[in-house]
Design an enzyme around this catalytic site. Structure first.
Site, PDB file in Angstrom:
ATOM      1  CG  HIS A  35      -1.723  -0.840   1.686  1.00 18.66           C
ATOM      2  ND1 HIS A  35      -3.068  -1.216   1.584  1.00 18.66           N
ATOM      3  CD2 HIS A  35      -1.479  -2.355   2.190  1.00 18.66           C
ATOM      4  CE1 HIS A  35      -3.653  -1.908   2.044  1.00 18.66           C
ATOM      5  NE2 HIS A  35      -2.630  -2.861   2.393  1.00 18.66           N
ATOM      6  CD  GLU A 117      -0.946   1.483   4.425  1.00 16.38           C
ATOM      7  OE1 GLU A 117      -0.632   2.200   3.364  1.00 16.38           O
ATOM      8  OE2 GLU A 117      -2.047   1.005   4.703  1.00 16.38           O
ATOM      9  CG  HIS A 156      -5.343  -1.649  -1.014  1.00 16.15           C
ATOM     10  ND1 HIS A 156      -5.637  -0.479  -0.190  1.00 16.15           N
ATOM     11  CD2 HIS A 156      -6.463  -2.384  -0.973  1.00 16.15           C
ATOM     12  CE1 HIS A 156      -6.710  -0.847   0.570  1.00 16.15           C
ATOM     13  NE2 HIS A 156      -7.179  -1.799   0.130  1.00 16.15           N
ATOM     14  CG  ASP A 166      -3.258   1.900  -1.786  1.00 21.57           C
ATOM     15  OD1 ASP A 166      -4.392   1.797  -1.936  1.00 21.57           O
ATOM     16  OD2 ASP A 166      -2.494   1.229  -0.639  1.00 21.57           O
TER      17      ASP A 166
END
Ligand SMILES: [Zn+2]
Length: 181
Positions: A35, A117, A156, A166
């Site tokens: 992400h 992330e 994602h 993303d």
């Protein structure tokens, strides 16, 4: 770099998030989801991502925070622009990063995935430090959780198309996979 018996990565900063629960099958860890996130959007370096992931984001700091501060979201890892790594949820637990999602016909990707992330946006290049750290972590994760094969690494945007964008067009999948192999 190693993963301990409680499924925490070392070295990394550990900031436990309440936004997780048990996986239905703790042994089923078979997907890696990449992400991006930045808070406020398009700004880097503040404490706001970890505040969001721990339920401590102040809605008064930024207008956008008022819209999202109530969300119960988390990821397993955040890799900052400088390559610093923060872990919020142990890998054997279910972090709340993917939402409504589907990979190869199986839905609820949070049940069986690890979420990473990258601090960034859909429109900024990611840093060399982030590619290096993501590569090292991916190599470790695929060894530690062998059901995460290289063809079970996704973004994602691909498991929630139309809803999520993303990590976006600036994430260089070719570079990432080239470094992995
Ligand atoms: Zn995402």
């Amino acid at each position: 770099m190693y993963i301990d018996a409680a499924h925490w990565l070392h070295p990394a900063e550990h900031i436990p998030s309440p936004f997780h629960n048990q996986r239905d099958d703790p042994a089923d860890i078979s997907l890696l989801v990449v992400h991006n996130i930045s808070l406020p959007p398009n700004q880097f370096g503040g404490p706001y991502i970890e505040q969001l992931f721990t339920g401590k984001l102040d809605p008064n700091v930024h207008p956008y925070f008022a819209e999202i501060h109530h969300l119960q979201v988390s990821s397993h890892l955040l890799i900052r622009r400088d390559g610093e790594v923060i872990q919020f949820v142990p890998f054997d637990k279910r972090a709340w990063h993917a939402g409504v999602s589907e990979f190869e016909g199986r839905d609820k990707c949070n049940d069986y995935s690890i979420g990473i992330e990258l601090e960034g946006t859909d429109f900024h290049q990611f840093t060399d430090e982030q590619y290096l750290k993501l590569t090292q972590i991916t190599q470790l994760l695929t060894k530690h959780y062998p059901a995460i094969t290289f063809d079970r690494i996704t973004g994602h945007q691909f498991i929630a198309p139309g809803r999520k964008t993303d990590p976006g067009v600036c994430f260089d999948w070719f570079r990432y996979f080239s470094q992995l192999k």
